[in-house]
Each structure stands twice: as C-alpha cells, then as structure tokens.
Design a protein around this motif. Sequence first.
Motif, PDB file in Angstrom:
ATOM      1  N   GLY A 194       9.962 -10.764   6.922  1.00 14.61           N
ATOM      2  CA  GLY A 194      12.014 -10.183   7.036  1.00 14.61           C
ATOM      3  C   GLY A 194      12.151 -10.161   5.040  1.00 14.61           C
ATOM      4  N   ASP A 195      11.688  -9.949   4.591  1.00 17.68           N
ATOM      5  CA  ASP A 195      11.677 -10.004   3.140  1.00 17.68           C
ATOM      6  C   ASP A 195      12.286  -8.370   3.262  1.00 17.68           C
ATOM      7  OD1 ASP A 195      11.670 -12.645   1.849  1.00 17.68           O
ATOM      8  OD2 ASP A 195       9.445 -12.261   1.306  1.00 17.68           O
ATOM      9  N   THR A 196      13.282  -8.305   2.664  1.00 14.92           N
ATOM     10  CA  THR A 196      13.613  -6.789   1.777  1.00 14.92           C
ATOM     11  C   THR A 196      13.324  -6.184   0.737  1.00 14.92           C
ATOM     12  OG1 THR A 196      15.724  -7.356   1.817  1.00 14.92           O
ATOM     13  CG2 THR A 196      15.064  -6.517   3.986  1.00 14.92           C
ATOM     14  N   VAL A 197      13.261  -5.175   0.241  1.00 13.88           N
ATOM     15  CA  VAL A 197      13.008  -4.764  -1.153  1.00 13.88           C
ATOM     16  C   VAL A 197      13.350  -3.162  -0.918  1.00 13.88           C
ATOM     17  CG1 VAL A 197      11.505  -4.022  -2.573  1.00 13.88           C
ATOM     18  CG2 VAL A 197      10.546  -5.588  -1.315  1.00 13.88           C
ATOM     19  N   PRO A 198      14.755  -3.414  -2.260  1.00  9.91           N
ATOM     20  CA  PRO A 198      15.001  -2.223  -2.180  1.00  9.91           C
ATOM     21  C   PRO A 198      14.276  -1.065  -2.880  1.00  9.91           C
ATOM     22  CG  PRO A 198      16.116  -3.790  -3.427  1.00  9.91           C
ATOM     23  CD  PRO A 198      14.768  -4.102  -2.799  1.00  9.91           C
ATOM     24  N   VAL A 199      13.953   0.324  -2.345  1.00  8.43           N
ATOM     25  CA  VAL A 199      13.758   1.391  -2.700  1.00  8.43           C
ATOM     26  C   VAL A 199      13.529   2.861  -3.500  1.00  8.43           C
ATOM     27  CG1 VAL A 199      11.098   2.353  -2.073  1.00  8.43           C
ATOM     28  CG2 VAL A 199      11.776   0.307  -0.786  1.00  8.43           C
ATOM     29  N   ALA A 200      13.417   2.738  -3.959  1.00  2.89           N
ATOM     30  CA  ALA A 200      13.571   4.168  -4.894  1.00  2.89           C
ATOM     31  C   ALA A 200      12.771   5.174  -4.237  1.00  2.89           C
ATOM     32  CB  ALA A 200      13.538   4.006  -6.897  1.00  2.89           C
ATOM     33  N   LEU A 201      13.813   6.770  -3.611  1.00  2.17           N
ATOM     34  CA  LEU A 201      12.983   7.154  -2.559  1.00  2.17           C
ATOM     35  C   LEU A 201      13.701   8.670  -3.609  1.00  2.17           C
ATOM     36  CD1 LEU A 201      11.930   5.859   0.687  1.00  2.17           C
ATOM     37  CD2 LEU A 201      10.734   5.814  -0.679  1.00  2.17           C
ATOM     38  N   PRO A 202      13.056   9.627  -3.006  1.00  6.40           N
ATOM     39  CA  PRO A 202      13.688  11.153  -3.353  1.00  6.40           C
ATOM     40  C   PRO A 202      15.427  10.972  -3.309  1.00  6.40           C
ATOM     41  CG  PRO A 202      11.456  11.869  -4.004  1.00  6.40           C
ATOM     42  CD  PRO A 202      11.876   9.892  -3.165  1.00  6.40           C
ATOM     43  N   GLY A 203      16.149  11.146  -3.416  1.00  4.79           N
ATOM     44  CA  GLY A 203      17.691  12.008  -3.150  1.00  4.79           C
ATOM     45  C   GLY A 203      18.208  10.989  -2.024  1.00  4.79           C
TER      46      GLY A 203
ATOM     47  N   ALA B 273       1.114  -1.504  -0.359  1.00  2.47           N
ATOM     48  CA  ALA B 273       0.554  -0.120  -0.338  1.00  2.47           C
ATOM     49  C   ALA B 273       0.843   1.201   0.123  1.00  2.47           C
ATOM     50  CB  ALA B 273      -1.063   0.415   1.656  1.00  2.47           C
ATOM     51  N   ALA B 274       2.277   1.072   1.014  1.00  2.00           N
ATOM     52  CA  ALA B 274       3.521   2.084   0.905  1.00  2.00           C
ATOM     53  C   ALA B 274       3.203   2.640  -0.486  1.00  2.00           C
ATOM     54  CB  ALA B 274       3.379   2.648   2.079  1.00  2.00           C
ATOM     55  N   LEU B 275       3.649   1.532  -0.880  1.00  2.00           N
ATOM     56  CA  LEU B 275       5.445   1.524  -2.449  1.00  2.00           C
ATOM     57  C   LEU B 275       4.099   0.411  -3.559  1.00  2.00           C
ATOM     58  CD1 LEU B 275       8.061   0.397   0.228  1.00  2.00           C
ATOM     59  CD2 LEU B 275       7.708   2.880  -1.024  1.00  2.00           C
ATOM     60  N   PRO B 276       3.515   0.965  -3.770  1.00  2.00           N
ATOM     61  CA  PRO B 276       2.757   0.397  -4.902  1.00  2.00           C
ATOM     62  C   PRO B 276       3.673  -0.590  -6.067  1.00  2.00           C
ATOM     63  CG  PRO B 276       1.063   2.491  -4.309  1.00  2.00           C
ATOM     64  CD  PRO B 276       2.686   2.490  -3.784  1.00  2.00           C
ATOM     65  N   GLY B 277       4.856   0.075  -6.171  1.00  2.00           N
ATOM     66  CA  GLY B 277       5.162  -1.141  -6.660  1.00  2.00           C
ATOM     67  C   GLY B 277       6.251  -2.165  -6.567  1.00  2.00           C
ATOM     68  N   ALA B 278       5.922  -2.404  -4.898  1.00  2.00           N
ATOM     69  CA  ALA B 278       6.805  -3.471  -4.494  1.00  2.00           C
ATOM     70  C   ALA B 278       6.619  -5.121  -5.449  1.00  2.00           C
ATOM     71  CB  ALA B 278       6.589  -3.282  -3.133  1.00  2.00           C
ATOM     72  N   PRO B 279       7.179  -6.160  -5.291  1.00  2.00           N
ATOM     73  CA  PRO B 279       6.809  -6.861  -5.327  1.00  2.00           C
ATOM     74  C   PRO B 279       5.474  -8.153  -4.573  1.00  2.00           C
ATOM     75  CG  PRO B 279       8.431  -7.444  -4.857  1.00  2.00           C
ATOM     76  CD  PRO B 279       8.707  -6.066  -4.958  1.00  2.00           C
ATOM     77  N   PRO B 280       4.709  -8.720  -5.339  1.00  2.00           N
ATOM     78  CA  PRO B 280       3.987  -9.163  -4.661  1.00  2.00           C
ATOM     79  C   PRO B 280       4.815 -10.308  -4.573  1.00  2.00           C
ATOM     80  CG  PRO B 280       4.172 -10.029  -6.687  1.00  2.00           C
ATOM     81  CD  PRO B 280       4.607  -8.663  -6.959  1.00  2.00           C
ATOM     82  N   GLY B 281       4.052 -11.322  -2.950  1.00  2.00           N
ATOM     83  CA  GLY B 281       4.626 -12.280  -2.341  1.00  2.00           C
ATOM     84  C   GLY B 281       6.174 -12.126  -1.451  1.00  2.00           C
ATOM     85  N   LEU B 282       5.018 -10.612  -0.664  1.00  2.00           N
ATOM     86  CA  LEU B 282       6.477 -11.025   0.330  1.00  2.00           C
ATOM     87  C   LEU B 282       5.814 -11.796   0.842  1.00  2.00           C
ATOM     88  CD1 LEU B 282       7.624  -7.124  -0.705  1.00  2.00           C
ATOM     89  CD2 LEU B 282       8.698  -9.135  -1.268  1.00  2.00           C
ATOM     90  N   ASN B 283       7.205 -11.915   2.752  1.00  2.00           N
ATOM     91  CA  ASN B 283       6.557 -12.702   3.578  1.00  2.00           C
ATOM     92  C   ASN B 283       7.121 -11.819   4.512  1.00  2.00           C
ATOM     93  OD1 ASN B 283       5.873 -15.249   2.913  1.00  2.00           O
ATOM     94  ND2 ASN B 283       7.341 -15.242   1.874  1.00  2.00           N
TER      95      ASN B 283
END
Length: 237
Positions: free
Chosen positions: A26-35, A14-24
């Motif tokens: 402990g999983d991490t996702v690199p996020v491109a945020l401004p700056g 919800a916070a990061l709509p581009g995040a992949p599905p199927g996260l559990n």
Amino acid sequence: MLVLALATAKELRAALPGAPPGLNPGDTVPVALPGRRALALVAGVGPVGAALRLGRLLGALGPGAVAGVLNVGVAGSFDTAALPLGAVAVAVRETWPEYGLRTRGGVDAAALGFPVGHAHSGPVGPSLTLEPDAAARALGLEPPAAWPRVPALTVAAASADAATADALRAAHGALLENMEGYALALACLEAGLPFLEVRAVSNAVGSRRAEDWALPAALAALPKILAALGLGPEGPP
C-alpha cells in the motif's frame, strides 16, 4: 502520472535502487523517471490485496490524474524451454483460473452465472485480453520486439507441484503464472486506463527445487526492463 505497480518491496527496490527501505503493501514512492512523473506502488502479493491497493490509489488520485499503469515484477514459467529462467515476457492475456464453480473436474466460470465485473464494453469475465503494444503506445513506451508476448494467469496460491502446474497450463494455455496481474488489469479496465504487464521469469512453475529457481537473476532484470522501456539508465535485459 504513470503508476508503476510492483507486488513487493523487494521487487520495487530492485527495479528502483534508490527507493527507501521499510516499505509495506500500500505504500507509494514518488519516482523521477525521464520526462515524466511517476508513482511506484507496493501492491502486495495476491489478487485481493493488489486490486484493493491499486483501486484505492486510483480513487485517491482522482479521474484524469493517472495516464496508465505499468506492472513490473517476477513470475513463474510453465515452460522453461520456451521461457527460461531470467527471461522477460509481456502479458497478452490474464486469466483468473480460480473464479467459478469448483468440482473434481476443475473450475467452471460460466456455470457460476455471474461476471467478475463490468467495464464500458460490458460484463467482464475471468479472462482478460490485454493489448500491451497499444497500451505501451498510449503511455509513450515501446517494449522491445524481442520480448515474447505470452498468455498469463493469476493465482491466489502459487502452484507447488507438477500436477497442479500441468493442469492449469492444460486448462488455460498460459506460459506465465503470477499472483497480481489479473487484479491490476481488472482495476485498469474498469478505470479506463492503459495497462502494461512485463515479467521476468524467476522460477519454473510447480517446482520447489533450488535448481528451478533464479530469483536474484529475475530481480536483476527489473531495472533493465525499465531501462529498455526508456524509464531508466541501464541497457536492455
């Protein structure tokens, strides 16, 4: 690097709509945020799992790799007149009300005789005073002044009836109930990292009635929270 900690994959997506599905958890996702570089963590529901997973991540990244932790998610309001469904608030205190000796009269932390942990300032008890605006400045963020700064508490079992909710609020003076904040704050305190917790109100604490819940509205506020902090494209909630 900024660590963005969210309890569930639903909150993260919800916070990061581009995040992949199927996260559990402990999983991490690199996020491109401004700056800035950021890493989103699914911390999991509950204080034990949240502390474990954030602590493990901070240990794996190593000293100096993390600038601080931003915890975004949903929470319950003890007073929906003061904090209505869908409102956004910043935690200024986190209390773990389940730590201590339990009797019919409640839980007494001091009677147990052991601190929860230790930080550079000394023993750590089951109530942590947070400094959200100082933490935000250290992270280059600026929470809107319109967001109330309120005390919160963290439970392992969410309050499901009015009597439990009333007793917790009377004992601890909290306005928000969540299941991870204290654990994440403790991990940051012991690691010497800034910690900022921002919550959107999803429900009235102690009620299971449908009219006292607005989870979709709270989830919809999460990307707006990031935007208001300068971490996303949308307008403020």
